[in-house]
Motif scaffolding. Structure first.
Motif, PDB file in Angstrom:
ATOM      1  N   ASP A 221      22.903 -13.300  30.836  1.00  0.00           N
ATOM      2  CA  ASP A 221      23.404 -12.447  31.933  1.00  0.00           C
ATOM      3  C   ASP A 221      22.546 -12.669  33.052  1.00  0.00           C
ATOM      4  OD1 ASP A 221      25.548 -11.308  30.484  1.00  0.00           O
ATOM      5  OD2 ASP A 221      24.570  -9.673  29.746  1.00  0.00           O
ATOM      6  N   LEU A 222      21.071 -12.871  32.660  1.00  0.00           N
ATOM      7  CA  LEU A 222      20.078 -12.877  33.750  1.00  0.00           C
ATOM      8  C   LEU A 222      19.877 -14.299  34.204  1.00  0.00           C
ATOM      9  CD1 LEU A 222      17.145 -10.749  31.866  1.00  0.00           C
ATOM     10  CD2 LEU A 222      18.779 -10.072  33.672  1.00  0.00           C
ATOM     11  N   LYS A 223      20.311 -15.376  33.174  1.00  0.00           N
ATOM     12  CA  LYS A 223      20.118 -16.602  33.638  1.00  0.00           C
ATOM     13  C   LYS A 223      18.859 -16.931  33.568  1.00  0.00           C
ATOM     14  CE  LYS A 223      24.502 -17.178  36.334  1.00  0.00           C
ATOM     15  NZ  LYS A 223      25.140 -15.777  36.031  1.00  0.00           N
ATOM     16  N   ILE A 224      17.775 -16.389  32.724  1.00  0.00           N
ATOM     17  CA  ILE A 224      16.554 -16.599  32.633  1.00  0.00           C
ATOM     18  C   ILE A 224      16.197 -16.866  31.325  1.00  0.00           C
ATOM     19  CG2 ILE A 224      14.358 -15.365  32.924  1.00  0.00           C
ATOM     20  CD1 ILE A 224      15.551 -13.853  35.228  1.00  0.00           C
TER      21      ILE A 224
ATOM     22  N   TYR B 259      14.675 -20.141  35.860  1.00  0.00           N
ATOM     23  CA  TYR B 259      15.841 -19.303  36.377  1.00  0.00           C
ATOM     24  C   TYR B 259      16.864 -20.313  36.920  1.00  0.00           C
ATOM     25  CZ  TYR B 259      18.494 -16.198  39.604  1.00  0.00           C
ATOM     26  OH  TYR B 259      19.441 -15.554  40.468  1.00  0.00           O
ATOM     27  N   LEU B 260      18.282 -20.080  36.378  1.00  0.00           N
ATOM     28  CA  LEU B 260      19.262 -21.044  36.547  1.00  0.00           C
ATOM     29  C   LEU B 260      20.142 -20.335  37.519  1.00  0.00           C
ATOM     30  CD1 LEU B 260      20.087 -22.059  32.663  1.00  0.00           C
ATOM     31  CD2 LEU B 260      18.776 -23.261  34.500  1.00  0.00           C
ATOM     32  N   LYS B 261      20.437 -21.321  38.703  1.00  0.00           N
ATOM     33  CA  LYS B 261      21.223 -20.779  39.688  1.00  0.00           C
ATOM     34  C   LYS B 261      21.692 -22.116  40.345  1.00  0.00           C
ATOM     35  CE  LYS B 261      21.567 -17.595  43.675  1.00  0.00           C
ATOM     36  NZ  LYS B 261      20.573 -16.734  44.240  1.00  0.00           N
ATOM     37  N   SER B 262      22.997 -21.908  40.674  1.00  0.00           N
ATOM     38  CA  SER B 262      23.739 -22.955  41.105  1.00  0.00           C
ATOM     39  C   SER B 262      23.163 -23.564  42.572  1.00  0.00           C
ATOM     40  CB  SER B 262      25.373 -22.824  41.327  1.00  0.00           C
ATOM     41  OG  SER B 262      25.545 -21.854  42.303  1.00  0.00           O
ATOM     42  N   SER B 263      22.692 -22.845  43.232  1.00  0.00           N
ATOM     43  CA  SER B 263      22.125 -23.202  44.678  1.00  0.00           C
ATOM     44  C   SER B 263      20.648 -23.664  44.523  1.00  0.00           C
ATOM     45  CB  SER B 263      22.148 -21.905  45.328  1.00  0.00           C
ATOM     46  OG  SER B 263      21.277 -20.821  44.902  1.00  0.00           O
ATOM     47  N   GLY B 264      20.059 -23.692  43.198  1.00  0.00           N
ATOM     48  CA  GLY B 264      18.765 -24.313  43.262  1.00  0.00           C
ATOM     49  C   GLY B 264      18.120 -23.446  42.013  1.00  0.00           C
ATOM     50  N   HIS B 265      18.063 -24.298  40.837  1.00  0.00           N
ATOM     51  CA  HIS B 265      17.136 -23.753  39.853  1.00  0.00           C
ATOM     52  C   HIS B 265      15.563 -23.687  40.381  1.00  0.00           C
ATOM     53  CE1 HIS B 265      20.742 -24.720  37.798  1.00  0.00           C
ATOM     54  NE2 HIS B 265      20.586 -25.634  37.332  1.00  0.00           N
TER      55      HIS B 265
ATOM     56  N   THR C   4       7.831 -15.103  39.468  1.00  0.00           N
ATOM     57  CA  THR C   4       8.385 -15.579  38.356  1.00  0.00           C
ATOM     58  C   THR C   4       7.546 -14.853  37.264  1.00  0.00           C
ATOM     59  OG1 THR C   4       6.700 -17.430  38.159  1.00  0.00           O
ATOM     60  CG2 THR C   4       8.783 -17.718  39.282  1.00  0.00           C
ATOM     61  N   LEU C   5       6.155 -14.649  37.547  1.00  0.00           N
ATOM     62  CA  LEU C   5       5.384 -13.988  36.392  1.00  0.00           C
ATOM     63  C   LEU C   5       5.807 -12.538  36.265  1.00  0.00           C
ATOM     64  CD1 LEU C   5       3.155 -14.357  34.166  1.00  0.00           C
ATOM     65  CD2 LEU C   5       1.476 -13.947  35.954  1.00  0.00           C
ATOM     66  N   ASN C   6       6.093 -11.799  37.668  1.00  0.00           N
ATOM     67  CA  ASN C   6       6.253 -10.307  37.809  1.00  0.00           C
ATOM     68  C   ASN C   6       7.526 -10.183  36.920  1.00  0.00           C
ATOM     69  OD1 ASN C   6       3.964  -9.885  38.917  1.00  0.00           O
ATOM     70  ND2 ASN C   6       4.876  -9.739  41.153  1.00  0.00           N
ATOM     71  N   SER C   7       8.591 -11.067  37.191  1.00  0.00           N
ATOM     72  CA  SER C   7       9.997 -10.997  36.589  1.00  0.00           C
ATOM     73  C   SER C   7       9.851 -11.150  35.025  1.00  0.00           C
ATOM     74  CB  SER C   7      10.872 -11.888  37.088  1.00  0.00           C
ATOM     75  OG  SER C   7      11.198 -11.537  38.431  1.00  0.00           O
ATOM     76  N   ALA C   8       9.012 -11.925  34.502  1.00  0.00           N
ATOM     77  CA  ALA C   8       8.600 -11.955  33.184  1.00  0.00           C
ATOM     78  C   ALA C   8       8.104 -10.911  32.600  1.00  0.00           C
ATOM     79  CB  ALA C   8       7.870 -13.471  32.995  1.00  0.00           C
ATOM     80  N   ASP C   9       6.996 -10.397  33.235  1.00  0.00           N
ATOM     81  CA  ASP C   9       6.646  -8.978  32.855  1.00  0.00           C
ATOM     82  C   ASP C   9       7.553  -7.875  32.491  1.00  0.00           C
ATOM     83  OD1 ASP C   9       4.631  -7.098  32.099  1.00  0.00           O
ATOM     84  OD2 ASP C   9       3.929  -6.937  33.842  1.00  0.00           O
ATOM     85  N   LEU C  10       8.457  -7.890  33.615  1.00  0.00           N
ATOM     86  CA  LEU C  10       9.349  -6.902  33.679  1.00  0.00           C
ATOM     87  C   LEU C  10      10.443  -6.930  32.611  1.00  0.00           C
ATOM     88  CD1 LEU C  10      10.259  -6.447  37.266  1.00  0.00           C
ATOM     89  CD2 LEU C  10       9.178  -4.529  36.175  1.00  0.00           C
ATOM     90  N   ILE C  11      10.717  -8.186  32.549  1.00  0.00           N
ATOM     91  CA  ILE C  11      11.834  -8.597  31.369  1.00  0.00           C
ATOM     92  C   ILE C  11      11.565  -8.340  30.135  1.00  0.00           C
ATOM     93  CG2 ILE C  11      13.093 -10.643  30.284  1.00  0.00           C
ATOM     94  CD1 ILE C  11      13.523 -11.727  33.251  1.00  0.00           C
ATOM     95  N   LEU C  12      10.244  -8.967  29.735  1.00  0.00           N
ATOM     96  CA  LEU C  12       9.790  -8.921  28.188  1.00  0.00           C
ATOM     97  C   LEU C  12       9.299  -7.257  27.982  1.00  0.00           C
ATOM     98  CD1 LEU C  12       7.840 -12.236  28.162  1.00  0.00           C
ATOM     99  CD2 LEU C  12      10.160 -11.471  26.973  1.00  0.00           C
ATOM    100  N   SER C  13       8.842  -6.720  28.794  1.00  0.00           N
ATOM    101  CA  SER C  13       8.401  -5.332  28.934  1.00  0.00           C
ATOM    102  C   SER C  13       9.546  -4.122  28.300  1.00  0.00           C
ATOM    103  CB  SER C  13       7.553  -4.538  29.965  1.00  0.00           C
ATOM    104  OG  SER C  13       6.511  -5.229  30.132  1.00  0.00           O
ATOM    105  N   ASP C  14      10.729  -4.589  29.247  1.00  0.00           N
ATOM    106  CA  ASP C  14      11.780  -3.819  29.066  1.00  0.00           C
ATOM    107  C   ASP C  14      12.613  -4.238  27.748  1.00  0.00           C
ATOM    108  OD1 ASP C  14      14.388  -2.384  29.989  1.00  0.00           O
ATOM    109  OD2 ASP C  14      15.234  -4.461  29.783  1.00  0.00           O
ATOM    110  N   ALA C  15      12.321  -5.380  27.287  1.00  0.00           N
ATOM    111  CA  ALA C  15      13.224  -5.947  25.932  1.00  0.00           C
ATOM    112  C   ALA C  15      12.708  -5.244  24.735  1.00  0.00           C
ATOM    113  CB  ALA C  15      13.036  -7.543  25.888  1.00  0.00           C
ATOM    114  N   VAL C  16      11.373  -4.562  24.817  1.00  0.00           N
ATOM    115  CA  VAL C  16      11.029  -4.135  23.734  1.00  0.00           C
ATOM    116  C   VAL C  16      11.833  -2.984  22.935  1.00  0.00           C
ATOM    117  CG1 VAL C  16       8.985  -2.764  22.679  1.00  0.00           C
ATOM    118  CG2 VAL C  16       8.281  -4.746  24.321  1.00  0.00           C
ATOM    119  N   ALA C  17      12.313  -2.093  23.973  1.00  0.00           N
ATOM    120  CA  ALA C  17      13.033  -0.917  23.712  1.00  0.00           C
ATOM    121  C   ALA C  17      14.586  -1.211  23.880  1.00  0.00           C
ATOM    122  CB  ALA C  17      12.628   0.261  24.496  1.00  0.00           C
TER     123      ALA C  17
END
Length: 199
Positions: free
Chosen positions: A96-99, A175-181, A19-32
């Motif tokens: 799109d990410l459901k995050i 993270y929102l997913k029908s099989s289990g948030h 979860t922390l690694n994904s947050a890092d990837l998402i927010l780092s990518d979001a800058v540009a």
């Protein structure tokens, strides 16, 4: 693996580190990456007894330093809010990410110093143009067309330019997913403490 832009994210989360690694990837990518809604998170502050929120463009994210950077007009009303009470919440959600990612921490205003000089040099002309308006945002006016930018000198806008440095001490990942948030929180004190939360 799910794909959004240039980043690969897990289809499910079974480990807190994911979860922390994904947050890092998402927010780092979001800058540009303006195609993700994390490029423009909501920044909330306190004005007296009221919570005030606004959408801002994310200019920098650094997980190691627990830092986000935003740019603003030094004449804007939020400068007073941040100066009187620097407790801030930043939240973003991308369907799109459901995050959803929510961060809590404190914000510092930089004006006419090394931080603003460096950020100003990195900014393009289109961004600099916004700071050439004759008054700060949210001021009450009678005629909007009087504030359209026509003739201006790009570099003159620097006198109105400010940088906001947000240092967060917690990051919540949902993270929102029908099989289990999945919801997790990461808190930084003397050491990092992470735990799952009920979604």
């Amino acid at each position: 693996m799910g794909i959004h832009s240039t980043i690969n994210l897990p289809e499910s989360y079974t480990d807190l580190n994911q979860t922390l690694n994904s947050a890092d990837l998402i927010l780092s990518d979001a800058v540009a990456n303006a195609t993700t809604l994390f490029h423009t998170p909501v920044v909330s502050s306190i004005d007296g007894k009221e919570v005030v929120s606004r959408v801002m463009v994310l200019r920098e994210f650094n997980l190691a330093n627990k830092m986000m950077r935003f740019h603003t007009d030094h004449r804007a009303a939020k400068i007073k809010h941040f100066t009187e009470n620097n407790n801030v919440s930043v939240i973003g959600y991308d369907p799109d990410l459901k995050i959803q990612i929510k961060l809590q921490g404190k914000i510092r205003v930089h004006y006419d110093d090394e931080v603003t000089e460096s950020a100003w040099k990195e900014s393009n002309g289109r961004s600099k143009k916004c700071y050439s308006i004759k008054d700060g945002s949210t001021k009450e006016i009678l005629e909007p067309s009087e504030y359209d930018i026509k003739d201006f000198e790009v570099e003159d806008g620097y006198e109105n330019f400010a940088v906001l440095i947000f240092n967060f001490n917690s990051l919540e990942f949902l993270y929102l997913k029908s099989s289990g948030h999945r919801r997790a929180i990461h808190r930084w004190g003397n050491v990092l403490k992470s735990t799952w939360l009920v979604p």
